[in-house]
Design a protein around this motif. Structure first.
Motif, short mmCIF file in Angstrom:
data_model
loop_
_atom_site.label_atom_id
_atom_site.label_comp_id
_atom_site.label_asym_id
_atom_site.label_seq_id
_atom_site.Cartn_x
_atom_site.Cartn_y
_atom_site.Cartn_z
N LEU A 303 -14.87 -17.96 -2.45
CA LEU A 303 -14.96 -16.83 -1.53
C LEU A 303 -13.80 -16.79 -0.53
O LEU A 303 -13.57 -15.75 0.10
N ALA A 304 -13.09 -17.90 -0.39
CA ALA A 304 -11.91 -17.89 0.48
C ALA A 304 -10.78 -17.07 -0.13
O ALA A 304 -9.94 -16.53 0.60
N LEU A 305 -10.73 -16.96 -1.47
CA LEU A 305 -9.62 -16.27 -2.11
C LEU A 305 -9.62 -14.77 -1.86
O LEU A 305 -8.54 -14.18 -1.62
N PRO A 306 -10.78 -14.06 -1.88
CA PRO A 306 -10.72 -12.65 -1.50
C PRO A 306 -10.18 -12.43 -0.09
O PRO A 306 -9.48 -11.44 0.15
N VAL A 307 -10.48 -13.34 0.82
CA VAL A 307 -9.95 -13.21 2.18
C VAL A 307 -8.43 -13.32 2.16
O VAL A 307 -7.72 -12.51 2.77
N LEU A 308 -7.90 -14.32 1.44
CA LEU A 308 -6.46 -14.49 1.38
C LEU A 308 -5.79 -13.31 0.66
O LEU A 308 -4.69 -12.90 1.02
N ALA A 309 -6.46 -12.78 -0.36
CA ALA A 309 -5.90 -11.64 -1.08
C ALA A 309 -5.80 -10.42 -0.17
O ALA A 309 -4.79 -9.70 -0.18
N VAL A 310 -6.84 -10.17 0.61
CA VAL A 310 -6.81 -9.02 1.53
C VAL A 310 -5.73 -9.22 2.60
O VAL A 310 -5.00 -8.28 2.95
N LEU A 311 -5.60 -10.45 3.09
CA LEU A 311 -4.56 -10.73 4.08
C LEU A 311 -3.17 -10.51 3.48
O LEU A 311 -2.27 -10.00 4.15
N GLY A 312 -2.99 -10.89 2.22
CA GLY A 312 -1.71 -10.66 1.56
C GLY A 312 -1.40 -9.17 1.43
O GLY A 312 -0.26 -8.74 1.64
N CYS A 313 -2.40 -8.39 1.07
CA CYS A 313 -2.21 -6.93 0.98
C CYS A 313 -1.89 -6.34 2.35
O CYS A 313 -1.05 -5.43 2.46
N TRP A 314 -2.55 -6.84 3.36
CA TRP A 314 -2.28 -6.37 4.72
C TRP A 314 -0.84 -6.68 5.12
O TRP A 314 -0.12 -5.83 5.66
N ALA A 315 -0.40 -7.91 4.84
CA ALA A 315 0.97 -8.29 5.17
C ALA A 315 1.98 -7.43 4.43
O ALA A 315 3.00 -7.00 4.99
N LEU A 316 1.71 -7.14 3.16
CA LEU A 316 2.62 -6.30 2.39
C LEU A 316 2.66 -4.89 2.97
O LEU A 316 3.74 -4.29 3.08
N TRP A 317 1.51 -4.35 3.33
CA TRP A 317 1.46 -3.00 3.89
C TRP A 317 2.22 -2.92 5.21
O TRP A 317 2.94 -1.94 5.46
N LEU A 318 2.08 -3.93 6.05
CA LEU A 318 2.82 -3.94 7.31
C LEU A 318 4.33 -3.96 7.06
O LEU A 318 5.11 -3.30 7.76
N ARG A 319 4.75 -4.71 6.05
CA ARG A 319 6.17 -4.77 5.70
C ARG A 319 6.67 -3.41 5.22
O ARG A 319 7.77 -2.98 5.56
N VAL A 320 5.82 -2.74 4.44
CA VAL A 320 6.20 -1.41 3.96
C VAL A 320 6.28 -0.43 5.12
O VAL A 320 7.17 0.42 5.18
N GLN A 321 5.34 -0.54 6.07
CA GLN A 321 5.37 0.33 7.23
C GLN A 321 6.64 0.13 8.05
O GLN A 321 7.17 1.07 8.63
#
Length: 586
Positions: A303-321
């Motif tokens: 269950l820790a992996l979905p958290v890390l996956a969402v955080l990775g998507c968030w980091a990527l989105w911030l970089r795109v922004q």
């Protein structure tokens, strides 16, 4: 369409892939024909016009992919004509994608797409062959055990065939060297022919691949042993994932985001966790080689992996922004989608009371379909990574999110392919002066030319009237401006004369015994400005060197100069003279 995980039909549809019956002679003939076709394409491409890279790339990728799909499709549910039709379909798909790749390379870049496109195409062939081989037309289901066996077998036999081909050439060249040493030159001369290299390599690789496929069952034990050894990394990876989630919960995301590589770090870690879980699960028909308490804890720790996956998507989105889309970030978005599928798909095993981690098989099949579809879309005109990137960067420029002085025009030429080249042509043809000048300079540099030529009078006028001087009101030595506009000016100086809006001249007047100095700042791209220092010597103005270190955009340079935050600092350690040797502290 249903996905079948660990349960197999009683007829043994999920049994291990049997040794194929590929004929070595047939492989030799097919490989030789492939080699002749590759050589013919290479020779004919030299006489093709600039408008034909699409046809060349389409034929090249078809000639490589179709035979490879035929060989690697052995052992699946398809055989005979159906297997040939599937190989032909894979070859046609890859050929069409190659046509698009060839049609969208930047002018003057040749017919060869970028490495990322080659890698994505290779992965697509591997995934597509595994999906075709693992689909049972009788039941209209994917049989995961068969898909697993074919995918792993192909991943092993292709490098093995490449190694055998390398050994063959080592032996052949050693023999040619030996014969040449005793006066027999025919073998050396024959091997030196380009046609020989291409045809023999293709033929021997085909034979090596067929031989490796006939003995693929011998690799099963090696694969099982290797995966079993990797199983022990799964508890460690999940424990570290839990520590990371707790650390983020306590310390926040600021420090992780400050690395500027948060998405890459998180996705890499998640991919390793996926790899180790698959090493433990394998085809789902054997128990994981872990002590009794651990298999029960793994679904909860996962269950820790979905958290890390969402955080990775968030980091990527911030970089795109912050910086918009680039080809690397578009590919990273596909990786993010895959990570989410794996993370949440495996976590769904908690809802099942059946065998251990029962959703791994269906999730892997779904992830393979998502990956294949994503690769096709991103390699095709539907959502070409370069087209998406160019549109994103142009939107940032047109909306004013990024100023023309800080815009990376070279990105369009370097990363945008034909889309970027066409965008630069439109920008250079109209719009504000800063944009026109930046686009023109990027086009000139991409073509390997010097910046637009200006005569001495025009260059001096540009330096006197258009190049911005800091601090405001400073009176620059006219001799410096005349020297910068000289006919033998270097690239930076000519670039500033051609595109003065991208340059700033920082004037530093004489101070006591210190002579006057100047720093020329040229906004080469959005990442940083190039800084060149000039000093007055007895022979006149001369270039002293480049200021190197952290890349700073032109806007940050100008803000520091105008605000008094830019100053010269004496070195902490002077040079050391020992005899005729001069030593510097570095």
């Amino acid at each position: 369409m249903q996905h079948q995980g660990s349960r197999e039909s009683p007829e043994g549809r999920g049994s291990a892939v049997q040794d194929p019956g590929n004929s070595l002679l047939a492989a030799l003939v097919l490989g030789s024909v492939q080699g002749v076709a590759l050589r013919a394409l290479h020779v004919s491409a030299a006489g093709w016009g600039a408008n034909e890279p699409a046809l060349h790339q389409a034929l090249l990728q078809f000639v490589v992919a179709a035979p490879l799909a035929w060989w690697l499709g052995e052992g699946g549910f398809l055989s005979g004509l159906r297997r040939g039709a599937a190989a032909l379909a894979v070859g046609l798909l890859v050929g069409l994608l190659g046509a698009h790749a060839g049609a969208t390379v930047a002018p003057g870049a040749g017919n060869v797409p970028r490495f990322a496109e080659w890698l994505a195409t290779t992965v697509l062939v591997h995934v597509a062959v595994a999906l075709v081989a693992g689909f049972d037309p009788a039941t209209r289901r994917f049989v995961y055990a068969r898909l697993f066996e074919v995918a792993w077998r192909n991943a092993l036999v292709v490098p093995l065939a490449a190694a055998l081909t390398g050994i063959f050439w080592t032996l052949l060249w050693a023999a040619a060297w030996l014969l040449r040493a005793i006066g027999i030159h025919w073998l050396w001369d024959l091997l030196a022919e380009p046609a020989t290299l291409t045809i023999v390599t293709a033929a021997i690789f085909a034979v090596s691949l067929a031989a490796a496929l006939r003995r693929a069952s011998a690799l099963v034990a090696l694969r099982r042993a290797w995966l079993s050894l990797n199983t022990w990394f799964l508890p460690l990876a999940l424990a570290l994932a839990l520590v990371a989630v707790l650390g983020v919960a306590v310390m926040g995301m600021a420090q992780l985001f400050a690395t500027r590589s948060a998405a890459a770090i998180l996705f890499w870690f998640a991919s390793l966790a996926v790899l180790f879980l698959n090493a433990a699960w394998q085809d789902g028909r054997t128990a994981p080689g872990l002590p009794p308490p651990l298999p029960r804890l793994v679904p909860w720790a996962w269950l820790a992996l979905p958290v890390l996956a969402v955080l990775g998507c968030w980091a990527l989105w911030l970089r795109v922004q912050q910086h918009g889309w680039s080809p690397d970030r578009v590919w990273a978005a596909l990786v993010a989608a895959m990570t989410l599928v794996y993370a949440f798909g495996y976590a769904a095993s908690l809802r099942s009371r059946g065998r251990w981690m029962t959703t791994v098989g269906p999730t892997n099949v779904a992830a393979a379909i998502v990956l294949a579809a994503g690769l096709v879309v991103l390699l095709s005109p539907l959502a070409d990574v370069r087209k998406l990137s160019v549109r994103s960067q142009l939107a940032r420029l047109e909306s004013g999110v990024i100023a023309a002085a800080d815009f990376d025009f070279r990105f369009l030429a370097r990363e945008g392919g034909r889309y970027g080249h066409e965008a630069l042509q439109k920008l250079a043809a109209g719009g504000v002066a800063e944009v026109r000048q930046g686009a023109s300079a990027a086009l000139a540099r991409a073509a390997g030319n010097q910046p637009p030529r200006t005569d001495a009078a025009a260059a001096q006028a540009a330096w006197r009237e258009q190049v911005r001087v800091l601090p405001q009101g400073a009176r620059v030595d006219p001799a410096l401006l005349q020297w910068l506009a000289r006919e033998q000016a270097d690239w930076v100086e000519k670039s500033c004369a051609a595109t003065p809006a991208q340059c700033v001249l920082w004037w530093i007047p004489a101070r006591g015994d210190a002579p006057a100095q100047a720093v020329l700042l040229w906004a080469r791209d959005a990442r940083g400005a190039r800084a060149v220092a000039y000093g007055f010597e007895p022979a006149g103005w001369r270039r002293q060197g480049d200021l190197v270190g952290k890349d700073l955009p032109l806007s940050e340079w100008t803000q520091a100069i105008e605000g008094g935050g830019a100053r010269w600092v004496e070195p902490r350690w002077p040079d050391l003279q020992i005899g005729q040797a001069r030593l510097r502290v570095r």
